[in-house]
Design a protein around this motif. Structure first.
Motif, PDB file in Angstrom:
ATOM      1  N   GLU A 153     -23.437   5.571  18.797  1.00 36.70           N
ATOM      2  CA  GLU A 153     -22.849   6.880  18.501  1.00 36.70           C
ATOM      3  C   GLU A 153     -21.394   6.949  18.959  1.00 36.70           C
ATOM      4  OE1 GLU A 153     -24.181  11.589  18.975  1.00 36.70           O
ATOM      5  OE2 GLU A 153     -25.435   9.961  19.762  1.00 36.70           O
ATOM      6  N   GLU A 154     -21.090   6.347  20.107  1.00 36.09           N
ATOM      7  CA  GLU A 154     -19.715   6.345  20.609  1.00 36.09           C
ATOM      8  C   GLU A 154     -18.790   5.509  19.728  1.00 36.09           C
ATOM      9  OE1 GLU A 154     -20.139   4.887  24.545  1.00 36.09           O
ATOM     10  OE2 GLU A 154     -20.818   6.796  25.392  1.00 36.09           O
ATOM     11  N   VAL A 155     -19.289   4.380  19.238  1.00 38.85           N
ATOM     12  CA  VAL A 155     -18.453   3.470  18.451  1.00 38.85           C
ATOM     13  C   VAL A 155     -18.231   3.989  17.038  1.00 38.85           C
ATOM     14  CG1 VAL A 155     -18.312   1.145  17.456  1.00 38.85           C
ATOM     15  CG2 VAL A 155     -19.102   1.447  19.810  1.00 38.85           C
ATOM     16  N   PHE A 156     -19.295   4.526  16.413  1.00 40.08           N
ATOM     17  CA  PHE A 156     -19.227   4.858  14.983  1.00 40.08           C
ATOM     18  C   PHE A 156     -19.257   6.364  14.692  1.00 40.08           C
ATOM     19  CE2 PHE A 156     -21.414   0.629  15.147  1.00 40.08           C
ATOM     20  CZ  PHE A 156     -20.347  -0.111  14.663  1.00 40.08           C
ATOM     21  N   GLN A 157     -19.332   7.188  15.751  1.00 38.88           N
ATOM     22  CA  GLN A 157     -19.348   8.642  15.599  1.00 38.88           C
ATOM     23  C   GLN A 157     -20.466   9.133  14.673  1.00 38.88           C
ATOM     24  OE1 GLN A 157     -15.896   7.143  15.675  1.00 38.88           O
ATOM     25  NE2 GLN A 157     -16.469   7.525  17.805  1.00 38.88           N
ATOM     26  N   ARG A 158     -21.565   8.447  14.724  1.00 35.78           N
ATOM     27  CA  ARG A 158     -22.770   8.903  14.010  1.00 35.78           C
ATOM     28  C   ARG A 158     -23.997   8.360  14.744  1.00 35.78           C
ATOM     29  NH1 ARG A 158     -20.809   4.682  10.724  1.00 35.78           N
ATOM     30  NH2 ARG A 158     -22.315   3.003  10.337  1.00 35.78           N
ATOM     31  N   LYS A 159     -25.107   9.044  14.561  1.00 37.77           N
ATOM     32  CA  LYS A 159     -26.317   8.637  15.262  1.00 37.77           C
ATOM     33  C   LYS A 159     -27.059   7.566  14.461  1.00 37.77           C
ATOM     34  CE  LYS A 159     -27.128  13.063  17.600  1.00 37.77           C
ATOM     35  NZ  LYS A 159     -28.094  14.178  17.801  1.00 37.77           N
ATOM     36  N   PRO A 160     -27.552   6.546  15.146  1.00 40.98           N
ATOM     37  CA  PRO A 160     -28.391   5.572  14.449  1.00 40.98           C
ATOM     38  C   PRO A 160     -29.813   6.087  14.307  1.00 40.98           C
ATOM     39  CG  PRO A 160     -28.271   4.986  16.745  1.00 40.98           C
ATOM     40  CD  PRO A 160     -27.402   6.217  16.570  1.00 40.98           C
ATOM     41  N   GLU A 161     -30.545   5.505  13.383  1.00 39.97           N
ATOM     42  CA  GLU A 161     -31.964   5.800  13.268  1.00 39.97           C
ATOM     43  C   GLU A 161     -32.726   4.895  14.238  1.00 39.97           C
ATOM     44  OE1 GLU A 161     -33.502   8.069  11.374  1.00 39.97           O
ATOM     45  OE2 GLU A 161     -31.616   8.815  10.550  1.00 39.97           O
ATOM     46  N   VAL A 162     -33.588   5.474  15.050  1.00 41.11           N
ATOM     47  CA  VAL A 162     -34.445   4.695  15.936  1.00 41.11           C
ATOM     48  C   VAL A 162     -35.763   4.479  15.213  1.00 41.11           C
ATOM     49  CG1 VAL A 162     -35.592   4.578  18.170  1.00 41.11           C
ATOM     50  CG2 VAL A 162     -33.305   5.599  17.984  1.00 41.11           C
ATOM     51  N   MET A 163     -36.121   3.208  14.978  1.00 43.47           N
ATOM     52  CA  MET A 163     -37.180   2.875  14.034  1.00 43.47           C
ATOM     53  C   MET A 163     -38.207   1.925  14.630  1.00 43.47           C
ATOM     54  SD  MET A 163     -36.207   4.380  11.143  1.00 43.47           S
ATOM     55  CE  MET A 163     -37.025   3.480   9.828  1.00 43.47           C
ATOM     56  N   VAL A 164     -39.338   1.862  13.930  1.00 42.70           N
ATOM     57  CA  VAL A 164     -40.347   0.821  14.128  1.00 42.70           C
ATOM     58  C   VAL A 164     -40.444   0.059  12.816  1.00 42.70           C
ATOM     59  CG1 VAL A 164     -42.782   0.362  14.546  1.00 42.70           C
ATOM     60  CG2 VAL A 164     -41.617   2.154  15.846  1.00 42.70           C
ATOM     61  N   ILE A 165     -40.459  -1.261  12.868  1.00 40.62           N
ATOM     62  CA  ILE A 165     -40.414  -2.074  11.662  1.00 40.62           C
ATOM     63  C   ILE A 165     -41.785  -2.690  11.371  1.00 40.62           C
ATOM     64  CG2 ILE A 165     -39.699  -4.186  12.875  1.00 40.62           C
ATOM     65  CD1 ILE A 165     -37.914  -4.826  10.463  1.00 40.62           C
ATOM     66  N   HIS A 166     -42.142  -2.718  10.076  1.00 44.65           N
ATOM     67  CA  HIS A 166     -43.415  -3.329   9.671  1.00 44.65           C
ATOM     68  C   HIS A 166     -43.190  -4.814   9.376  1.00 44.65           C
ATOM     69  CE1 HIS A 166     -47.568  -3.226   8.449  1.00 44.65           C
ATOM     70  NE2 HIS A 166     -47.268  -3.859   7.330  1.00 44.65           N
ATOM     71  N   ALA A 167     -42.746  -5.510  10.389  1.00 49.69           N
ATOM     72  CA  ALA A 167     -42.535  -6.950  10.302  1.00 49.69           C
ATOM     73  C   ALA A 167     -42.827  -7.524  11.670  1.00 49.69           C
ATOM     74  CB  ALA A 167     -41.101  -7.283   9.876  1.00 49.69           C
ATOM     75  N   ALA A 221     -21.373  -2.660  28.008  1.00 51.16           N
ATOM     76  CA  ALA A 221     -21.875  -1.433  28.651  1.00 51.16           C
ATOM     77  C   ALA A 221     -23.141  -1.646  29.484  1.00 51.16           C
ATOM     78  CB  ALA A 221     -22.154  -0.381  27.561  1.00 51.16           C
ATOM     79  N   ILE A 222     -23.569  -2.884  29.591  1.00 49.07           N
ATOM     80  CA  ILE A 222     -24.797  -3.170  30.368  1.00 49.07           C
ATOM     81  C   ILE A 222     -24.616  -2.695  31.818  1.00 49.07           C
ATOM     82  CG2 ILE A 222     -26.240  -5.039  31.297  1.00 49.07           C
ATOM     83  CD1 ILE A 222     -26.681  -4.522  28.328  1.00 49.07           C
ATOM     84  N   PRO A 223     -25.610  -2.023  32.368  1.00 48.29           N
ATOM     85  CA  PRO A 223     -25.446  -1.475  33.721  1.00 48.29           C
ATOM     86  C   PRO A 223     -25.554  -2.548  34.799  1.00 48.29           C
ATOM     87  CG  PRO A 223     -27.644  -1.037  32.879  1.00 48.29           C
ATOM     88  CD  PRO A 223     -26.878  -1.637  31.735  1.00 48.29           C
ATOM     89  N   ALA A 224     -25.224  -2.160  36.020  1.00 49.31           N
ATOM     90  CA  ALA A 224     -25.301  -3.051  37.162  1.00 49.31           C
ATOM     91  C   ALA A 224     -26.759  -3.330  37.530  1.00 49.31           C
ATOM     92  CB  ALA A 224     -24.567  -2.430  38.349  1.00 49.31           C
TER      93      ALA A 224
END
Length: 482
Positions: free
Chosen positions: A413-427, A478-481
């Motif tokens: 969201e910070e990089v592209f100024q839009r929210k991604p879809e959080v998904m589950v994949i059938h694979a 951005a990985i935390p400590a």
């Protein structure tokens, strides 16, 4: 292939160009794995191969970022080998020939291997980078993902130190995956008896031109299955006692929707057979006109032996394969527009004394997967076949409290100024299996936009690769400590 060096990010595409030049279909990854290890040695990176052949490469943190948590970047080395009928390509020896087609990259009448070659190239590009501000890194490249997840099954505890794993095997930019389906191979062996043909003229019925695709990602699209189409035709002919069957062969992989199938038959009433097939072909083409506009169904004269299936074997086989479920069995009750349970009737192969059938059953729920595999088993046991289940792998259960999933979502969201879809994949991503050896791994899956994997129509959207790369770099920074 030199055109790939003009694409961005250049280093990623350079690696992908090399990956395409080295044959690496499932079960034949050694040449590429060796090249990767040699490359790591040349760049002073520590690497090892585990007992099953997985490659693990470690890179120290960038200066000043040693305090960050260790991240595992993961991809699989192998690719699905599928080609057009008229292609002379030999996957074990020939390089893939990428073709830039506008906004997309595809291949010359074969699968491209963007699944998971782009992800693998991104892992190597991170290892090669000198300007990414990342903590300690481990790259895990598994073998034989497409044909049995051998690498993921064989990964042992103690090989990895990371607490976060980023899987690069997803196929839609703008979507963040936090779960996947599990699966099991259904191996059916149907015994047959043969007799001398009572009819005299030989024909070959061929089904081709179907789009095929990934048996998980594309199963909900309703594309034609060549094995089911051919069975439908043979059943119509057998009901009128017009044919005898020498052999039925269709599909080549359990995880690819079969595009081609053929049957060698004996008959006397050739004109009647051709008329029935032509009439049924028009009906089937009309039904599949939206999903498979290039479907072909042909009948040609052929040399056919006099050794055909007995009437009982033929009738039982056709009824059983017609009754074998194929396609979407159930949609998820919890996640909108996500397939819960499915089966792909992937391969039919005739031998002298038996016919083998291979299905891949997938589900987000282990209990639902078991229910469908038992349904298929019931049909074939009634037919007198032996049914063996193998290679079962668990699904990756979604974790709404995942810290890395939240990090990727926020970073996107910070990089592209839009929210991604959080998904589950059938694979079948390997993440569920990683949890067996590393139950505390916090995992997420991302990737560029790839269309029609596991088929010669496979293509990757070039612009999405750059977006995926930007996201991957920013997440690592951005990985935390610890």
């Amino acid at each position: 292939m030199g055109e790939l060096s003009t694409l961005k990010p250049q280093q990623l595409w350079n690696f992908f160009e090399t990956i395409c030049s080295i044959p690496h279909p499932s079960k034949h990854e050694e040449q590429l794995a060796t090249w990767i290890c040699d490359w790591a040695t040349q760049h002073d990176l520590c690497w090892q191969r585990d007992e099953v052949g997985n490659v693990i490469i470690k890179k120290p943190a960038a200066s000043g970022f040693e305090h960050l948590k260790t991240v595992v970047l993961q991809a699989h080395i192998d690719m699905v080998p599928q080609k057009e009928v008229d292609s002379a390509h030999i996957f074990e020896t020939d390089p893939i020939e990428p073709i830039i087609d506008g906004e997309w990259l595809t291949a010359n009448k074969t699968t491209l291997g963007a699944d998971n070659g782009i992800g693998m190239a991104s892992c190597l590009a991170v290892l090669a980078s000198t300007d990414i501000q990342h903590g300690p890194l481990e790259v895990l490249l598994t073998i034989d993902e497409e044909a049995g997840m051998t690498g993921a099954f064989g990964l042992q505890p103690g090989m990895l130190e990371g607490s976060i794993l980023i899987n690069t095997d997803s196929e839609q930019e703008g979507e963040v995956y936090m779960g996947c389906a599990g699966g099991v191979d259904t191996n059916i062996s149907f015994p047959i008896t043969r007799c001398t043909a009572r009819t005299h003229k030989g024909l070959e019925i061929k089904v081709g031109g179907l789009r095929g695709g990934h048996s998980g990602v594309n199963i909900h699209l309703g594309r034609g299955n060549a094995n089911k189409v051919l069975t439908r035709i043979l059943c119509a002919l057998q009901e009128q006692n017009l044919i005898e069957l020498e052999s039925f062969n269709g599909g080549s992989l359990r995880n690819a929707i079969p595009r081609d199938a053929s049957a060698f038959i004996k008959c006397d009433e050739v004109l009647i057979v051709k008329r029935i097939v032509a009439e049924l072909a028009q009906t089937i083409k009309s039904e599949l006109r939206a999903t498979d506009p290039d479907l072909t169904i042909t009948v040609e004269q052929a040399e056919v032996t006099n050794e055909v299936l007995s009437f009982s074997s033929l009738q039982t086989f056709l009824l059983a394969i017609q009754a074998t479920f194929n396609g979407v069995f159930a949609m998820s009750q919890e996640i909108d527009e996500v397939t819960e349970t499915s089966s792909n009737l992937g391969v039919v192969a005739t031998e002298q004394d038996s016919i083998s059938v291979l299905c891949l059953v997938r589900s987000l729920l282990d209990s639902a997967r078991f229910n469908l595999q038992q349904t298929i088993q019931g049909v074939w046991k009634l037919a007198g076949a032996e049914v063996v289940f193998s290679g079962a792998y668990p699904g990756w259960a979604p974790n709404n409290d995942s810290a890395v999933m939240a990090l990727v979502r926020t970073t996107y969201e910070e990089v592209f100024q839009r929210k991604p879809e959080v998904m589950v994949i059938h694979a079948g991503l390997e993440c569920g299996l990683f949890k067996t050896a590393y139950p505390n791994l916090d995992m997420v899956s991302i990737g560029p936009t790839i269309r029609f994997p596991h088929s010669p129509d496979e293509k990757v959207h070039i612009g999405s690769v750059d977006l995926y790369w930007q996201l991957l770099v920013k997440v690592l920074e951005a990985i935390p400590a610890k």
